[in-house]
Design a protein around this motif. Structure first.
Motif, mmCIF file in Angstrom:
data_model
loop_
_atom_site.group_PDB
_atom_site.id
_atom_site.type_symbol
_atom_site.label_atom_id
_atom_site.label_comp_id
_atom_site.label_asym_id
_atom_site.label_seq_id
_atom_site.Cartn_x
_atom_site.Cartn_y
_atom_site.Cartn_z
ATOM 1 N N GLU A 66 0.830 -1.218 0.000
ATOM 2 C CA GLU A 66 0.000 0.000 0.000
ATOM 3 C C GLU A 66 0.857 1.258 0.000
ATOM 4 O OE1 GLU A 66 -3.195 0.303 -0.396
ATOM 5 O OE2 GLU A 66 -3.684 -1.830 -0.289
ATOM 6 N N LEU A 67 1.888 1.284 0.838
ATOM 7 C CA LEU A 67 2.743 2.459 0.933
ATOM 8 C C LEU A 67 3.544 2.677 -0.355
ATOM 9 C CD1 LEU A 67 3.984 2.007 4.598
ATOM 10 C CD2 LEU A 67 2.255 3.628 3.767
ATOM 11 N N ALA A 68 4.081 1.606 -0.913
ATOM 12 C CA ALA A 68 4.842 1.723 -2.159
ATOM 13 C C ALA A 68 3.942 2.165 -3.308
ATOM 14 C CB ALA A 68 5.523 0.394 -2.482
ATOM 15 N N ARG A 69 2.735 1.623 -3.371
ATOM 16 C CA ARG A 69 1.793 2.019 -4.422
ATOM 17 C C ARG A 69 1.459 3.501 -4.294
ATOM 18 N NH1 ARG A 69 -0.790 0.209 -8.400
ATOM 19 N NH2 ARG A 69 -0.289 -1.958 -8.046
ATOM 20 N N ASN A 70 1.269 3.995 -3.082
ATOM 21 C CA ASN A 70 0.996 5.424 -2.897
ATOM 22 C C ASN A 70 2.164 6.270 -3.404
ATOM 23 O OD1 ASN A 70 -1.546 5.140 -1.862
ATOM 24 N ND2 ASN A 70 -0.985 5.573 0.252
ATOM 25 N N ALA A 71 3.394 5.857 -3.099
ATOM 26 C CA ALA A 71 4.562 6.603 -3.576
ATOM 27 C C ALA A 71 4.614 6.606 -5.097
ATOM 28 C CB ALA A 71 5.845 6.010 -2.996
ATOM 29 N N TYR A 72 4.284 5.487 -5.699
ATOM 30 C CA TYR A 72 4.305 5.349 -7.155
ATOM 31 C C TYR A 72 3.187 6.173 -7.801
ATOM 32 C CZ TYR A 72 3.503 2.980 -11.654
ATOM 33 O OH TYR A 72 3.283 2.685 -12.982
ATOM 34 N N VAL A 73 1.972 6.011 -7.323
ATOM 35 C CA VAL A 73 0.815 6.654 -7.948
ATOM 36 C C VAL A 73 0.740 8.141 -7.623
ATOM 37 C CG1 VAL A 73 -1.724 6.709 -7.960
ATOM 38 C CG2 VAL A 73 -0.525 4.518 -8.056
ATOM 39 N N HIS A 74 0.867 8.494 -6.351
ATOM 40 C CA HIS A 74 0.653 9.885 -5.926
ATOM 41 C C HIS A 74 1.943 10.697 -5.846
ATOM 42 C CE1 HIS A 74 -3.475 8.854 -5.136
ATOM 43 N NE2 HIS A 74 -3.077 7.852 -4.366
ATOM 44 N N GLY A 75 3.079 10.029 -5.659
ATOM 45 C CA GLY A 75 4.344 10.736 -5.510
ATOM 46 C C GLY A 75 5.240 10.655 -6.731
ATOM 47 N N GLY A 76 4.774 9.977 -7.785
ATOM 48 C CA GLY A 76 5.570 9.869 -9.001
ATOM 49 C C GLY A 76 6.712 8.872 -8.902
ATOM 50 N N GLY A 77 6.698 8.049 -7.866
ATOM 51 C CA GLY A 77 7.754 7.062 -7.648
ATOM 52 C C GLY A 77 8.601 7.442 -6.453
ATOM 53 N N GLY A 78 9.445 6.525 -6.056
ATOM 54 C CA GLY A 78 10.294 6.791 -4.897
ATOM 55 C C GLY A 78 11.084 5.561 -4.520
ATOM 56 N N THR A 79 11.309 5.416 -3.218
ATOM 57 C CA THR A 79 12.072 4.275 -2.718
ATOM 58 C C THR A 79 11.390 3.680 -1.488
ATOM 59 O OG1 THR A 79 13.443 5.651 -1.275
ATOM 60 C CG2 THR A 79 14.308 5.191 -3.486
ATOM 61 N N LEU A 80 11.665 2.405 -1.263
ATOM 62 C CA LEU A 80 11.244 1.725 -0.050
ATOM 63 C C LEU A 80 12.477 1.060 0.540
ATOM 64 C CD1 LEU A 80 8.171 -0.287 0.846
ATOM 65 C CD2 LEU A 80 10.375 -1.383 1.095
ATOM 66 N N THR A 81 12.788 1.408 1.781
ATOM 67 C CA THR A 81 13.899 0.783 2.489
ATOM 68 C C THR A 81 13.326 -0.169 3.525
ATOM 69 O OG1 THR A 81 15.310 2.702 2.151
ATOM 70 C CG2 THR A 81 15.948 1.200 3.923
ATOM 71 N N VAL A 82 13.858 -1.375 3.550
ATOM 72 C CA VAL A 82 13.436 -2.417 4.483
ATOM 73 C C VAL A 82 14.605 -2.686 5.424
ATOM 74 C CG1 VAL A 82 12.560 -4.773 4.697
ATOM 75 C CG2 VAL A 82 12.085 -3.460 2.614
ATOM 76 N N GLU A 83 14.341 -2.611 6.735
ATOM 77 C CA GLU A 83 15.401 -2.824 7.717
ATOM 78 C C GLU A 83 14.924 -3.768 8.819
ATOM 79 O OE1 GLU A 83 17.513 1.123 8.749
ATOM 80 O OE2 GLU A 83 15.441 1.625 8.182
ATOM 81 N N ILE A 84 15.759 -4.717 9.168
ATOM 82 C CA ILE A 84 15.521 -5.525 10.359
ATOM 83 C C ILE A 84 16.073 -4.717 11.523
ATOM 84 C CG2 ILE A 84 16.055 -7.667 11.577
ATOM 85 C CD1 ILE A 84 16.237 -9.016 8.806
ATOM 86 N N VAL A 85 15.238 -4.465 12.528
ATOM 87 C CA VAL A 85 15.636 -3.631 13.667
ATOM 88 C C VAL A 85 15.419 -4.401 14.963
ATOM 89 C CG1 VAL A 85 15.230 -1.437 12.481
ATOM 90 C CG2 VAL A 85 13.340 -2.537 13.699
#
Length: 157
Positions: A66-85
């Motif tokens: 959902e978050l990545a799709r929002n960045a793609y559709v509404h933000g024109g694209g972006g990045t997703l960083t995944v971290e084990i914390v």
């Protein structure tokens, strides 16, 4: 930025050699439908690496999608960083989604179920927030949006 694997298996241990730790942070670009599919697979692999059960795996993958799709559709694209914390003996998975889009004019409305500026159902941001344990959203008009969300194990590591 280039795509990165969500993690690699630890290399076999040879006598005297240090153990190789799986990669615990990766960044993925989100500029196409194919990237969205790649992100889902990468996040699923990270949840497995972090030791999440199938229900929490599904929650985290759904939120990431959902978050990545929002960045793609509404933000024109972006990045997703995944971290084990880790925190106080508990393992978690942190998702950080960034875009350089127009920003969110009304954050409160955007987090409300049913609110949409597109053709979707309007469950994206609010749904992602409910699926994760920690959720922050920073946005500025004309400068984009950054969403950080963490899901913690319900049991100690």
């Amino acid at each position: 930025m280039t795509r990165a694997d969500a993690g690699t298996a630890a290399a076999p241990r040879t006598e005297g050699a240090p153990r190789v730790r799986p990669q615990e942070s990766t960044t993925h670009t989100v500029y196409s439908e194919e990237d969205l599919l790649h992100v889902r697979h990468a996040v699923r692999a990270a949840t497995v690496l972090a030791g999440f059960g199938i229900v929490d795996q599904t929650r985290v993958v759904t939120a990431a999608s959902e978050l990545a799709r929002n960045a793609y559709v509404h933000g024109g694209g972006g990045t997703l960083t995944v971290e084990i914390v880790r925190r106080l003996g508990t393992t978690g998975l942190r998702l950080t989604v960034k875009d350089d889009g127009p920003g969110i004019a009304d954050v409160e409305a955007a987090l409300t179920d049913g609110f949409t500026t597109g053709a979707g159902l309007g469950h994206g941001l609010g749904g992602a927030r409910r699926l994760m344990d920690d959720f922050t959203l920073h946005t500025e008009a004309g400068r984009g949006t950054v969403v950080t969300a963490v899901r913690w194990h319900k049991r100690r590591a």
